[in-house]
Design a protein around this motif. Sequence first.
Motif, short mmCIF file in Angstrom:
data_model
loop_
_atom_site.label_atom_id
_atom_site.label_comp_id
_atom_site.label_asym_id
_atom_site.label_seq_id
_atom_site.Cartn_x
_atom_site.Cartn_y
_atom_site.Cartn_z
N PRO A 73 -9.04 32.12 -38.47
CA PRO A 73 -7.65 32.53 -37.81
C PRO A 73 -8.34 34.04 -37.43
O PRO A 73 -7.61 34.47 -36.37
CB PRO A 73 -6.83 32.68 -38.91
N GLY A 74 -8.95 34.55 -37.98
CA GLY A 74 -9.36 35.97 -37.75
C GLY A 74 -10.05 36.27 -36.44
O GLY A 74 -9.95 37.08 -35.57
N ALA A 75 -10.82 35.01 -36.31
CA ALA A 75 -11.66 35.26 -34.83
C ALA A 75 -10.73 34.88 -33.85
O ALA A 75 -10.70 35.67 -32.60
CB ALA A 75 -12.88 34.13 -34.77
N VAL A 76 -9.82 34.07 -33.81
CA VAL A 76 -8.81 33.88 -32.93
C VAL A 76 -7.94 34.98 -32.58
O VAL A 76 -7.81 35.50 -31.67
CB VAL A 76 -7.86 32.55 -33.24
N GLU A 77 -7.48 35.59 -33.60
CA GLU A 77 -6.77 36.93 -33.63
C GLU A 77 -7.38 38.00 -32.69
O GLU A 77 -6.90 38.61 -31.70
CB GLU A 77 -6.24 37.30 -34.94
N SER A 78 -8.70 38.24 -33.05
CA SER A 78 -9.64 39.11 -32.20
C SER A 78 -9.71 38.79 -30.83
O SER A 78 -9.27 39.86 -29.96
CB SER A 78 -10.77 39.30 -32.98
N ALA A 79 -9.84 37.43 -30.60
CA ALA A 79 -10.04 37.19 -29.23
C ALA A 79 -8.74 37.25 -28.65
O ALA A 79 -8.42 37.68 -27.24
CB ALA A 79 -10.51 35.81 -29.11
N LEU A 80 -7.62 37.00 -29.07
CA LEU A 80 -6.32 37.02 -28.48
C LEU A 80 -5.68 38.46 -27.97
O LEU A 80 -5.08 38.44 -27.04
CB LEU A 80 -5.24 36.56 -29.54
N ALA A 81 -6.39 39.41 -28.80
CA ALA A 81 -6.19 40.65 -28.47
C ALA A 81 -6.53 40.99 -26.77
O ALA A 81 -5.66 41.91 -26.09
CB ALA A 81 -6.92 41.53 -29.18
N HIS A 82 -7.42 40.18 -26.19
CA HIS A 82 -7.83 40.44 -24.90
C HIS A 82 -6.91 39.67 -23.97
O HIS A 82 -7.08 39.69 -22.76
CB HIS A 82 -9.29 39.93 -24.71
#
Lengths: 343, 343, 343, 343
Positions: free
Chosen positions: B114-123
């Motif tokens: 979920p953390g990796a998804v969240e980081s990517a979502l920021a963009h």
Amino acid sequence: MNFTSDNAYGAAPEILAALADGATGTAAPYGEDAFTGRVTRALSEIFEREVAVFPVVTGTAANALSLATVSPPYGAIFCHAESHIMVDECAAPEFFSGGARLVHLEGAHGKITPGAVESALAHYRGGVHSPKPAAISITQSTERGTVYRPEEIRALSEGAKRERMALHMDGARFANALTYLNCAAADITWKAGVDVLSFGASKNGALCAEAVVFFDPALVRDFEYRRKRAGHLLSKMRFVSAQIEAYLAEDRWLKWAALANTKAQRLAATLRGIPNVELAHPVEANEIFALLPTPLLENMRAAGVQFYDWATVEDGRTLVRFVLSFLTPEEDIERFSLILRKQ
Amino acid sequence: MNFTSDNAYGAAPEILAALADGATGTAAPYGEDAFTGRVTRALSEIFEREVAVFPVVTGTAANALSLATVSPPYGAIFCHAESHIMVDECAAPEFFSGGARLVHLEGAHGKITPGAVESALAHYRGGVHSPKPAAISITQSTERGTVYRPEEIRALSEGAKRERMALHMDGARFANALTYLNCAAADITWKAGVDVLSFGASKNGALCAEAVVFFDPALVRDFEYRRKRAGHLLSKMRFVSAQIEAYLAEDRWLKWAALANTKAQRLAATLRGIPNVELAHPVEANEIFALLPTPLLENMRAAGVQFYDWATVEDGRTLVRFVLSFLTPEEDIERFSLILRKQ
Amino acid sequence: MNFTSDNAYGAAPEILAALADGATGTAAPYGEDAFTGRVTRALSEIFEREVAVFPVVTGTAANALSLATVSPPYGAIFCHAESHIMVDECAAPEFFSGGARLVHLEGAHGKITPGAVESALAHYRGGVHSPKPAAISITQSTERGTVYRPEEIRALSEGAKRERMALHMDGARFANALTYLNCAAADITWKAGVDVLSFGASKNGALCAEAVVFFDPALVRDFEYRRKRAGHLLSKMRFVSAQIEAYLAEDRWLKWAALANTKAQRLAATLRGIPNVELAHPVEANEIFALLPTPLLENMRAAGVQFYDWATVEDGRTLVRFVLSFLTPEEDIERFSLILRKQ
Amino acid sequence: MNFTSDNAYGAAPEILAALADGATGTAAPYGEDAFTGRVTRALSEIFEREVAVFPVVTGTAANALSLATVSPPYGAIFCHAESHIMVDECAAPEFFSGGARLVHLEGAHGKITPGAVESALAHYRGGVHSPKPAAISITQSTERGTVYRPEEIRALSEGAKRERMALHMDGARFANALTYLNCAAADITWKAGVDVLSFGASKNGALCAEAVVFFDPALVRDFEYRRKRAGHLLSKMRFVSAQIEAYLAEDRWLKWAALANTKAQRLAATLRGIPNVELAHPVEANEIFALLPTPLLENMRAAGVQFYDWATVEDGRTLVRFVLSFLTPEEDIERFSLILRKQ
């Protein structure tokens, strides 16, 4: 008594046997197996020249991949108004090509003519405002059970070449046409100007096997990329190739098609003798289109005869279609004939 | 000694027998047959709820059709950098969706977090300048032979729901994962928030059979149109459904997967005992990733052991992959183990 | 003497002045500027309800983006055989929608009828084998210079709703139609069942400005993503909105259209009095279609009258088109009329 | 005090004057006008060879149309992770190409290197399982305000040629780069191996005008069909060409870019003198990237300085971007500098 379609029937035992053979042991995946190589050689012999062969599992895939290879996304593809690509494939050519347009032409007995193409082209020569003429697609045998003669194909091909268009042949029932014409496979394909052929087997005994055959290697381009990204490169490709290999072996494809055609001729002969029944088109392959009166149709249905309505005709008769397979039981034809003769 | 892939092996006799059974008689074409109906019922039982099921012939088709259904053409799909949809399907998801973008995330052992998804979502929250977040896709078991736990899936699903994204699972090796976890199929799918599953059979004994399984009927939309226009609705669909039916019958799918997993454990145990050899990931399904020194690799190749190189590692060792099938001959594992132990 | 098209003329000074006004100072880019907001308010007033408005620079973009929003990639869109989307936009709707099919219908005076739609629909109700009926698109005023009456639009809309299809209106010459009917803009749009309108300005005095107007906010969906990824969201969007703002201000759009229509009526009156000349359609907007004999056409060309040939007719006369703009010089009409009367 | 973007500013009076000039009289529509021909000649002189030129209204259209021309739908396009095509165009290249994949590379100062391309290519040489390497796309000046040197471009081009890939340059700020390098336009385009250029004008004084410039006529193919079906062929194309004509006349484009660059240098010099402020990249064009401490940022915002945050950096400072236009008022730079010096 199922006369709805040749694809209502199952698979030939010879083809199932080939699958069982192919099932043992390991093989290189994704079409790198020996089966696929052998199929290419077999088809090269049949067509009397080196051809590029790509097995797929459906006719829709074969057609749409072929057309996407020869038409740009902004291309126009000329075909019969009743062609399979036009009416039965849910706009697959549009999808695979990225937006090309099918331009449909009317034509007697399911055929298009150079004149019809020429008339349509008049609307597609205005530069960028219209899609760019890219291909002609014909069906052999046609959607009305008739067969293009070599010279008819050649005439279409000449028009195509003049306009720098490719000529595609949907050969879902290629074997039925070839058998009828009793000529060489080359005569109605590359020698007549066909660039790419959807070579069908599914309607003639296979489970799910068609082959895209390119006669001009320069046209192939990146067909393999297109097949892969459409999900049509099977990991165990050998199981599709094995079907085609068995289909071609011992001239089975031609024998089976001949048998289906003969059955169609037999049923057509019966139909010709029934009052108020009329054949709508020459019966040349394994499909019969006939006008039947409503009471007869009702009797047939009540007796369990299955078939497709094609159109209602004004005089109260209905145009219906009967398709024969080499697997259609002889006794079904007999029983159906009896029902007809009782009218 | 073929350890390259589970798809290098053929088909199980039980599946071939089902094809032969299915081959006789006529059947309604294009998926209207009885086989397809029975498969839906079988999978509804397995998943303990009514599901919508659409058989197809390849995992690429299953994945790309699923993703095109849950992502608009201007969507962003988040997945692992090594996922099959990202590296092995020639941009099929992009093709089927009409241009959606795969956003690839790094993650240990083939898993995304979920953390990796969240980081990517920021963009991808800047409005129309970026594609719209549409879906997360995970692979079960993963491309590194590991298995997502139910709670890991649930955590990803919660992130997806918050962003109104769908959760897709590429289950090409779903059986291997399920067997390993020894839980209910529902626990790692809809109960954990999975919306649509590519349920694989081809890598585990079928010839060419996968099923797209929708847990939420509202998501299905016009999936059937998409399948048809992609050339993935076979006229003799019963031959795909028959494979899945036989695959599910008598818990074969689970037994075969369990057998493949056991073989992987056996080989992994051997590898653990070899000096200078290191397992790169937990071995949880039927794939082994290991670091092996060059001389050993050369010996293996000379002895006829087939496998894929995955990457060269800095210390002179190479990361290689071994895949086990329930059809992998026991004696191949034995012979390979002997070669290893001789080091 | 240019009667080829209303787009052969330049831009109105009032619109250029608005650009100059808009050019100074900074503004939020990508449509976040004040101009765009004001245009939405102005059109909401004109249409007597809140509408969603998206400016673009071409009619092709307006039409294709609208249709892609209301049709899935596997949709069928019913339109007139001579509609702009069918013959003048190089398959843009197919491109933007990802492969939808345009189904073209014949119809007198450039109009389609509910009956023609119903007949065509018969071929598109067979389930997944055909694209799914998605939308009807009509042109107001039509490609033959005629105008749909409110009740004609309503009848088409009712057929559309029954089939769950959307109704799109290509309003490249919307102002000309509205002026002719002398009714409220709402009467021929949402009150008559139109879901989305391509509201044209380029043919009536703007440089490059059209607006997509959605009457049903629920249909808008992700239109903005579609516009952006099609390269139709300008960074300095204010320059498109400024054109539309000036176009709507002080009822200019209606006055200019009325002027163009009046000029068309004047020329049509002259044509009616010329022997062997025949108007092919009622002249209701700013386009005239007339049959002219060859010698007259040659005289006209020799005298510098520019126009488009539409079709050759069997009796030796040619169907030609004359388009009038409010910018067409009065003296050009006078000179042309003199040439005509000399026959 | 707007430093958010060069597209926040309006249009130069010289360009508006050209529009007014272009607005009078009639002209052949759809790019057949005299303006467009003159622009091609002007750019051919600037680039010292005959070039093919296609005006469009947005950089997104220019980039996506260019890339779709040089990449097949199954192509891979290599670009910087922060390139405009990757992060700011809503997957337009994917849409226009029909599904090609952007492969993003990391690289210092907004540049990609041959090494980075080579590393990525390793994953795209496995045949049909991955998209086919099709193009490299670079941005000049880059998204970090730096400028590729001719030899850097040549090195990338050599790698591209080896792999039969095209080299595309996004020149949204081409003038700023050229001015900085003080070399010939040819030196950083075709002489360095660039095949197609998106030549920008909108960010440097035009309203909405970019030109796609092909250096190799063989690559143009059917670009015009692509532009038309994307809705990017304006009926009154002359209004786009007129902007470019005025932009090129009297070296305005270079003078304006030089002015913007000079303003950036001035502001950069000020920033260099402020404690705890650090420039993140060499300032070579008209963009400045700098690390600023939070209190300073708050003061700036309070004082009405507008700019974009780029990223939060770990030491409490934020990476922000300032963009200068030739239209940025001198007094705004002065006021901003005062605010900075007060720290």
